[in-house]
Scaffold this motif. Sequence first.
Motif, mmCIF file in Angstrom:
data_model
loop_
_atom_site.group_PDB
_atom_site.id
_atom_site.type_symbol
_atom_site.label_atom_id
_atom_site.label_comp_id
_atom_site.label_asym_id
_atom_site.label_seq_id
_atom_site.Cartn_x
_atom_site.Cartn_y
_atom_site.Cartn_z
ATOM 1 N N ALA A 379 0.774 -1.195 0.039
ATOM 2 C CA ALA A 379 -0.110 0.093 0.050
ATOM 3 C C ALA A 379 0.932 1.221 0.089
ATOM 4 O O ALA A 379 1.971 1.161 0.293
ATOM 5 C CB ALA A 379 -0.996 0.028 1.246
ATOM 6 N N ARG A 380 0.308 2.351 -0.581
ATOM 7 C CA ARG A 380 1.191 3.560 -0.353
ATOM 8 C C ARG A 380 0.637 4.570 0.469
ATOM 9 O O ARG A 380 -0.425 4.778 0.888
ATOM 10 C CB ARG A 380 0.824 4.314 -1.886
ATOM 11 C CG ARG A 380 1.370 5.639 -1.982
ATOM 12 C CD ARG A 380 1.751 6.048 -3.328
ATOM 13 N NE ARG A 380 2.896 4.904 -3.887
ATOM 14 C CZ ARG A 380 3.244 4.944 -5.281
ATOM 15 N NH1 ARG A 380 2.917 6.061 -6.075
ATOM 16 N NH2 ARG A 380 3.980 4.163 -5.748
ATOM 17 N N VAL A 381 1.720 5.013 1.161
ATOM 18 C CA VAL A 381 1.572 5.862 2.399
ATOM 19 C C VAL A 381 1.223 7.164 1.805
ATOM 20 O O VAL A 381 1.773 7.879 1.342
ATOM 21 C CB VAL A 381 2.823 5.928 3.233
ATOM 22 C CG1 VAL A 381 2.743 7.027 4.301
ATOM 23 C CG2 VAL A 381 3.343 4.617 3.664
ATOM 24 N N ALA A 382 -0.091 7.614 2.306
ATOM 25 C CA ALA A 382 -0.760 8.808 2.210
ATOM 26 C C ALA A 382 -0.446 9.795 3.180
ATOM 27 O O ALA A 382 -0.583 11.100 2.697
ATOM 28 C CB ALA A 382 -2.198 8.470 1.882
ATOM 29 N N ALA A 383 -0.387 9.490 4.371
ATOM 30 C CA ALA A 383 -0.180 10.541 5.463
ATOM 31 C C ALA A 383 0.491 9.979 6.428
ATOM 32 O O ALA A 383 0.829 8.640 6.526
ATOM 33 C CB ALA A 383 -1.562 11.136 5.781
ATOM 34 N N ALA A 384 1.126 10.675 7.351
ATOM 35 C CA ALA A 384 1.843 10.003 8.699
ATOM 36 C C ALA A 384 1.731 11.146 9.691
ATOM 37 O O ALA A 384 1.738 12.368 9.469
ATOM 38 C CB ALA A 384 3.153 9.885 8.138
ATOM 39 N N ASP A 385 1.863 10.376 10.883
ATOM 40 C CA ASP A 385 2.063 11.321 12.157
ATOM 41 C C ASP A 385 2.632 10.570 13.322
ATOM 42 O O ASP A 385 3.306 9.461 12.805
ATOM 43 C CB ASP A 385 0.650 11.764 12.808
ATOM 44 C CG ASP A 385 -0.336 10.693 13.036
ATOM 45 O OD1 ASP A 385 0.261 9.472 13.276
ATOM 46 O OD2 ASP A 385 -1.618 10.769 13.112
ATOM 47 N N ALA A 386 2.810 10.981 14.351
ATOM 48 C CA ALA A 386 3.812 10.406 15.519
ATOM 49 C C ALA A 386 3.135 9.117 15.722
ATOM 50 O O ALA A 386 3.722 8.166 16.064
ATOM 51 C CB ALA A 386 3.845 11.335 16.722
ATOM 52 N N ASP A 387 1.922 8.691 15.379
ATOM 53 C CA ASP A 387 1.147 7.558 15.788
ATOM 54 C C ASP A 387 1.252 6.421 14.663
ATOM 55 O O ASP A 387 1.152 5.293 14.876
ATOM 56 C CB ASP A 387 -0.372 7.804 16.036
ATOM 57 C CG ASP A 387 -0.554 8.433 17.461
ATOM 58 O OD1 ASP A 387 0.364 8.110 18.480
ATOM 59 O OD2 ASP A 387 -1.360 9.359 17.350
ATOM 60 N N GLY A 388 1.754 6.716 13.546
ATOM 61 C CA GLY A 388 2.128 5.880 12.392
ATOM 62 C C GLY A 388 1.745 6.492 11.044
ATOM 63 O O GLY A 388 1.715 7.438 10.655
ATOM 64 N N LEU A 389 1.197 5.476 10.215
ATOM 65 C CA LEU A 389 1.226 5.664 8.880
ATOM 66 C C LEU A 389 -0.380 5.593 8.437
ATOM 67 O O LEU A 389 -0.980 4.672 8.810
ATOM 68 C CB LEU A 389 2.148 4.676 7.926
ATOM 69 C CG LEU A 389 3.569 4.877 8.136
ATOM 70 C CD1 LEU A 389 4.090 3.620 7.357
ATOM 71 C CD2 LEU A 389 4.225 5.995 8.373
ATOM 72 N N LEU A 390 -0.844 6.342 7.503
ATOM 73 C CA LEU A 390 -2.019 6.154 6.959
ATOM 74 C C LEU A 390 -1.878 5.768 5.459
ATOM 75 O O LEU A 390 -1.386 6.309 4.928
ATOM 76 C CB LEU A 390 -3.033 7.495 6.956
ATOM 77 C CG LEU A 390 -4.394 7.221 6.317
ATOM 78 C CD1 LEU A 390 -5.247 6.189 7.044
ATOM 79 C CD2 LEU A 390 -5.065 8.930 6.390
ATOM 80 N N VAL A 391 -2.320 4.656 5.112
ATOM 81 C CA VAL A 391 -2.361 4.194 3.630
ATOM 82 C C VAL A 391 -3.502 4.183 2.808
ATOM 83 O O VAL A 391 -4.538 4.126 3.572
ATOM 84 C CB VAL A 391 -1.708 2.703 3.719
ATOM 85 C CG1 VAL A 391 -0.251 2.807 4.238
ATOM 86 C CG2 VAL A 391 -2.680 1.569 4.192
ATOM 87 N N ALA A 392 -3.308 4.258 1.731
ATOM 88 C CA ALA A 392 -4.544 4.354 0.560
ATOM 89 C C ALA A 392 -4.485 3.030 -0.141
ATOM 90 O O ALA A 392 -3.543 2.510 -0.536
ATOM 91 C CB ALA A 392 -4.327 5.916 -0.237
#
Length: 392
Positions: A379-392
């Motif tokens: 999966a491609r990483v769409a966004a990120a923060d200190a808690d981890g990755l959001l994939v699309a």
Amino acid sequence: MSAEIVTFGCRLNAAESEVIHAHAAHLSDTVVVNTCAVTAEAERQARQAIRRLARERPGARIVVTGCAAHIAPAAWARLPGVSLVLDNSQKLDPGAWGATAPAAPVVVPDFAGRARAFVEVQHGCDHACTFCIIPAGRGPSRSIASAGVVAQVRALVERGFPEIVLTGVDLTSYRADLPHLGALARRILADVPDLARLRPSSLDPEEIDADLWRLLAEETRLMPHLHLSIQAGSDLILKRMKRRHSRAGALAAVARARALRPGIAVGADLIAGFPTETEALFAETLDFVAEAALPYLHVFPYSERPGTPAARMPPVPVAARRERAARLRQAARLEAASFHAALVGRDVAVLVERDGAGRSEHFCPVRGAAGAAGSVVRARVAAADADGLLVA
């Protein structure tokens, strides 16, 4: 209904609980509490769980085992509802649970509900870190022969587990029929070609062998993630802990990992508020987190373990230990946010655990993954923060 297992502590305990579950499968209305002795908090939680079980399930048979029970069996036997205490030398013996020895040479746990499986390759420890009570609970270092390890890995892969985590008390002290952990990892990868992902648990930075370093550089199935048992970033505190590495040595291990495997994630165990730790000495550990750019920390406020040398040293106030632990965790969140941000726009391989959540090859927490639990999806990483990755 088979025995229920309640586990506290490390991945090694988790792996052993699975073996206990297999041995105790024939027992009904039985709860096994597998204790941990690393911190006073771990022991408190286990005692609390036992008292709750005694209230809520008065007819159940409660069996207590694990490191805390091994060290102080009489104290655990006095808790309400406890029927039996088994020490660490007994808990993996099928006879202790009234079971016959398994027909197969290797007990293969179920790891029901898990996406990855843990395989114990070593237990016990020959070192004498001044804060640690575990050698009293686990005894000297012993390693499991490579044939047995490979057989268990192969069986777990055949059951559908794509990722195996190697566990032990002092994993880098592995010595059986093979000379070191790197040789064992190499044999596993060669003999189980269908294994997709291999991950070691915590490693001593001073004892990572040359073969394991080579595998990290060359073998994509060895995950780009190291977790190091560092404990402090101050040379004086490391000396008082009786650790085997220096601050410079730990930094060198991190740098070597990144040179061999660019983009690798590096984590560490750290203790906050070790006896004699001044604010200035703590600042050295806090600075170490930033200098080493460590995104993943297991932070423990120091906990006195009776009978250890550190318990006789001048203590840091408990409130200061907790405050320093909080600062270390916040420092790690800053590093995690930076590490995760660098992955935005890139593809990652996610081991799905449940409800779209999982872990990347770097062990980054991932949200939004599409796939069944236990599958590995790209999966491609769409966004990120200190808690981890959001994939699309």
